[in-house]
Scaffold this motif. Sequence first.
Motif, short mmCIF file in Angstrom:
data_model
loop_
_atom_site.label_atom_id
_atom_site.label_comp_id
_atom_site.label_asym_id
_atom_site.label_seq_id
_atom_site.Cartn_x
_atom_site.Cartn_y
_atom_site.Cartn_z
N UNK A 1 -1.96 0.94 -5.60
CA UNK A 1 -2.86 1.43 -4.55
C UNK A 1 -3.46 0.23 -3.83
N UNK A 2 -4.35 0.50 -2.87
CA UNK A 2 -4.94 -0.59 -2.10
C UNK A 2 -3.81 -1.40 -1.46
N UNK A 3 -3.91 -2.73 -1.51
CA UNK A 3 -2.88 -3.58 -0.90
C UNK A 3 -1.77 -3.94 -1.88
N UNK A 4 -1.87 -3.40 -3.07
CA UNK A 4 -0.82 -3.71 -4.05
C UNK A 4 -1.40 -4.18 -5.37
N UNK A 5 -0.57 -4.89 -6.13
CA UNK A 5 -0.90 -5.29 -7.50
C UNK A 5 -0.67 -6.79 -7.65
N UNK A 6 -1.51 -7.43 -8.46
CA UNK A 6 -1.39 -8.88 -8.76
C UNK A 6 0.06 -9.21 -9.17
N UNK B 1 -3.54 5.68 -10.95
CA UNK B 1 -5.00 5.88 -10.91
C UNK B 1 -5.33 7.35 -10.65
N UNK B 2 -4.31 8.14 -10.34
CA UNK B 2 -4.53 9.55 -9.99
C UNK B 2 -3.58 10.45 -10.78
N UNK B 3 -3.78 10.56 -12.10
CA UNK B 3 -2.87 11.35 -12.94
C UNK B 3 -2.74 12.82 -12.53
N UNK B 4 -3.83 13.41 -12.09
CA UNK B 4 -3.77 14.85 -11.72
C UNK B 4 -2.84 15.07 -10.53
N UNK C 1 0.04 5.49 1.35
CA UNK C 1 -1.27 5.09 0.82
C UNK C 1 -1.15 4.56 -0.61
N UNK C 2 -0.28 5.21 -1.38
CA UNK C 2 -0.16 4.80 -2.78
C UNK C 2 1.23 5.07 -3.30
N UNK C 3 1.43 4.74 -4.57
CA UNK C 3 2.76 4.89 -5.16
C UNK C 3 3.04 6.24 -5.77
N UNK D 1 13.00 0.72 -18.56
CA UNK D 1 13.00 0.21 -17.20
C UNK D 1 11.67 0.59 -16.57
N UNK D 2 11.11 -0.36 -15.80
CA UNK D 2 9.83 -0.12 -15.14
C UNK D 2 10.06 -0.20 -13.63
N UNK D 3 9.86 0.92 -12.96
CA UNK D 3 10.09 0.99 -11.52
C UNK D 3 8.77 0.86 -10.78
N UNK D 4 8.65 -0.19 -9.98
CA UNK D 4 7.46 -0.35 -9.13
C UNK D 4 7.85 0.11 -7.75
N UNK D 5 7.24 1.21 -7.28
CA UNK D 5 7.56 1.71 -5.94
C UNK D 5 6.78 0.92 -4.90
N UNK D 6 7.50 0.38 -3.93
CA UNK D 6 6.91 -0.54 -2.95
C UNK D 6 7.83 -0.67 -1.74
N UNK D 7 7.25 -0.88 -0.55
CA UNK D 7 8.10 -1.09 0.63
C UNK D 7 8.99 -2.33 0.47
#
Length: 250
Positions: A118-123, A8-11, A143-145, A87-93
């Motif tokens: 971001x937020x609490x995560x993704x569906x 959500x924050x490309x820059x 805060x985010x990935x 490969x799709x890497x989802x960064x998460x605790x």
Amino acid sequence: MNFHVLTLFPDMVSGGLNTSILGRAAAGGHISLETVNIRDFTENKHKKVDDYPYGGGAGMLMQAQPVYDAYRSIEEKILENGGKKPRVIYVTPQGRVFNQQMAQELALEEELVFLCGHYEGIDERVLETIVTDYVSIGDYVLTGGELPSMVMIDAVSRLVPGVLKNEESAEFESFHNNLLEYPQYTRPEVWQGKTVPDILLSGDHAKVDKWRLLQSEERTRERRPDLYEAYAREGKALSWLLKKKIAHMD
Ligand SMILES: CN1CCN(C(=O)c2nonc2N)CC1
């Protein structure tokens, strides 16, 4: 190596990665970095990407559809160019903790997609559909990935052939063979009365290499006994004979 970051924050991502090594590597064509703004794939007029979690709970979740469509836009381009499904890497605790070994494995890929939540995560439904690797950069909550993705992209990029000026330095950096890097010194030869170890001024590269290996072992044993245990288990610990010979060098 082509990196694609769903965010959500490309820059934040592109600005943070255009540093000396990665900026130069991208210019040299060794790596490429593409950011895809998930918000561009929303289907509502307010470009909303999140909603309340079913079952209640604090915070908001990123909805599946924009994430999925943003990913598909990347996958389609890769497949059209004759590449394989990335490969799709989802960064998460909730992921496997990232380390140098994983970086070395990922550096062999042609394409890598990073999904930044971001937020609490993704569906969960879109994670189940597109994610191949769940990776954490450590046991703490960010805060985010974007930052974890940038950390991983930096570490992986350094291992892509041609990115580092002197490829050898990647070979002898910390964590190679489970060892931390040895202490390093540069000019002046004396600083605040502190001198450089004589062996480093000897010009005898064989002796310097042996001294550095011993230093790496001692530093690893003191600071990271967990790594040292793995190193020793692999039977690469210096033999007592080598230590004895080095001791006589001083
Ligand atoms: C949704 N968002 C929550 C916070 N987050 C992390 O704390 C994290 N990611 O990778 N290692 C970590 N630690 C990233 C994803």
